[in-house]
Design a protein around this motif. Structure first.
Motif, PDB file in Angstrom:
ATOM      1  N   THR A  76      24.509 -32.827 -57.994  1.00  0.00           N
ATOM      2  CA  THR A  76      25.669 -33.027 -57.127  1.00  0.00           C
ATOM      3  C   THR A  76      26.938 -32.432 -57.709  1.00  0.00           C
ATOM      4  N   VAL A  78      27.160 -46.575 -65.527  1.00  0.00           N
ATOM      5  CA  VAL A  78      26.497 -45.637 -64.628  1.00  0.00           C
ATOM      6  C   VAL A  78      27.339 -45.545 -63.362  1.00  0.00           C
ATOM      7  N   ASN A  79      27.739 -44.351 -62.994  1.00  0.00           N
ATOM      8  CA  ASN A  79      28.533 -44.147 -61.781  1.00  0.00           C
ATOM      9  C   ASN A  79      27.865 -43.117 -60.889  1.00  0.00           C
ATOM     10  N   ASN A  80      28.065 -43.264 -59.596  1.00  0.00           N
ATOM     11  CA  ASN A  80      27.543 -42.304 -58.632  1.00  0.00           C
ATOM     12  C   ASN A  80      28.631 -41.980 -57.605  1.00  0.00           C
ATOM     13  N   PRO A  81      29.254 -40.799 -57.682  1.00  0.00           N
ATOM     14  CA  PRO A  81      28.977 -39.717 -58.636  1.00  0.00           C
ATOM     15  C   PRO A  81      29.489 -40.069 -60.040  1.00  0.00           C
ATOM     16  N   PRO A  82      29.023 -39.350 -61.062  1.00  0.00           N
ATOM     17  CA  PRO A  82      29.484 -39.632 -62.417  1.00  0.00           C
ATOM     18  C   PRO A  82      30.996 -39.474 -62.550  1.00  0.00           C
ATOM     19  N   PHE A 128      26.681 -40.591 -68.125  1.00  0.00           N
ATOM     20  CA  PHE A 128      26.227 -39.236 -67.833  1.00  0.00           C
ATOM     21  C   PHE A 128      27.050 -38.216 -68.612  1.00  0.00           C
TER      22      PHE A 128
END
Length: 294
Positions: free
Chosen positions: A3, A268-272, A278
């Motif tokens: 991503t 942990v992140n989404n998105p990083p 990450f």
């Protein structure tokens, strides 16, 4: 990586390091017999995977796998690399079980924190209580397995209200609330050297007490683990309470403050997001890639 094009290129000739995208978890989940669990399946699958990419692309053979990396947090992650000599000795292995007694090599391999996302949610993981609410000296709850934990249970389970050690928590007591109430959280190795309790303690503003052997701590290239953890040798488990009580209050306060400072590196992140787990592992891999000479 998929991503954020910052870390990807569509031109393989521009690539600095190549990701070996096999999953030990998926191999075990989809290819293993639920009862027999024949490890030869792991050997065949990983060997076949490397054979395919080494014949289809020129990049593996160019470096003998030295500029390729794999990642696994499964207990069998190290085992998965046994079966291909170049993968084992040359490639960058990013492993939770960073065990030097099993030939984890810090010069080329990277240690990755074991993070147990029980519900899959990545929000609301952090948030301890004020220092005044940390009324329990130290706490541990977990199964008695591995070589170290039996000693911990023998000396401390049910022996002292300041050192609360449980194999099974009494009904009505919350594991995470106990962490938030404790000054120090005991993080002993089990079957493997890594433990998700390290990240859980950090999330709870609880100073981790690390009891392990042969373990290379995650991100130790940049994080000073001595500044925010207490490391207790296995031989000193019987003296655990005295060790913790001997730590001056101002030193404890500094360690707890540093625990809060390093929390973002284990998220942990989404998105990083910048500085999260990450974005910590990417530089760890890059530093190992710098050691590669053609």
């Amino acid at each position: 990586m998929e991503t954020n094009t910052k870390f990807r290129t569509s031109n393989p000739d521009e690539t600095h390091v190549y990701f070996l995208s096999f999953s030990v978890v998926m191999i075990i989940e989809h290819l293993f017999h639920p009862v027999i669990r024949d490890k030869a399946v792991l050997e065949r699958t990983v060997s076949y995977y490397v054979r395919i990419i080494s014949h289809k692309y020129l990049y593996w053979n160019r470096s003998l796998g030295a500029d390729h990396f794999m990642l696994s947090c499964h207990d069998w992650g190290p085992r998965a690399t046994w079966y291909v000599r170049q993968l084992y000795y040359n490639s960058i292995r990013v492993l939770c079980n960073a065990n030097t007694s099993e030939h984890f090599n810090p010069k080329k391999d990277a240690s990755f924190p074991e993070i147990n996302l029980k519900t899959g949610e990545i929000t609301g993981l952090t948030g301890g209580s004020p220092p005044s609410n940390h009324t329990v000296l130290t706490f541990f709850a977990g199964k008695m397995h591995g070589k170290l934990r039996p000693t911990l249970f023998q000396h401390w389970m049910g022996k002292d209200e300041d050192v609360q050690v449980y194999e099974t928590l009494p009904q009505g007591i919350s594991y995470h609330e106990m962490m938030k109430k404790s000054r120090y959280c005991i993080c002993p190795s089990g079957h493997e050297v890594a433990s998700p309790r390290i990240a859980e303690a950090i999330y709870a503003d609880c100073v981790p007490v690390l009891i392990s052997q042969h373990y290379i701590f995650p991100f130790s290239d940049v994080l000073d683990w001595d500044s925010f953890t207490v490391q207790v040798p296995v031989t000193e488990i019987p003296d655990l309470k005295n060790i913790l009580e001997a730590i001056p209050e101002d030193q404890y306060s500094r360690m707890q403050e540093r625990v809060k400072q390093v929390q973002r590196h284990f998220l942990v992140n989404n998105p990083p997001e910048r500085y999260d787990v990450f974005n910590m592992i990417i530089p760890s891999i890059w530093l190992r890639r710098l050691n590669v000479r053609f």
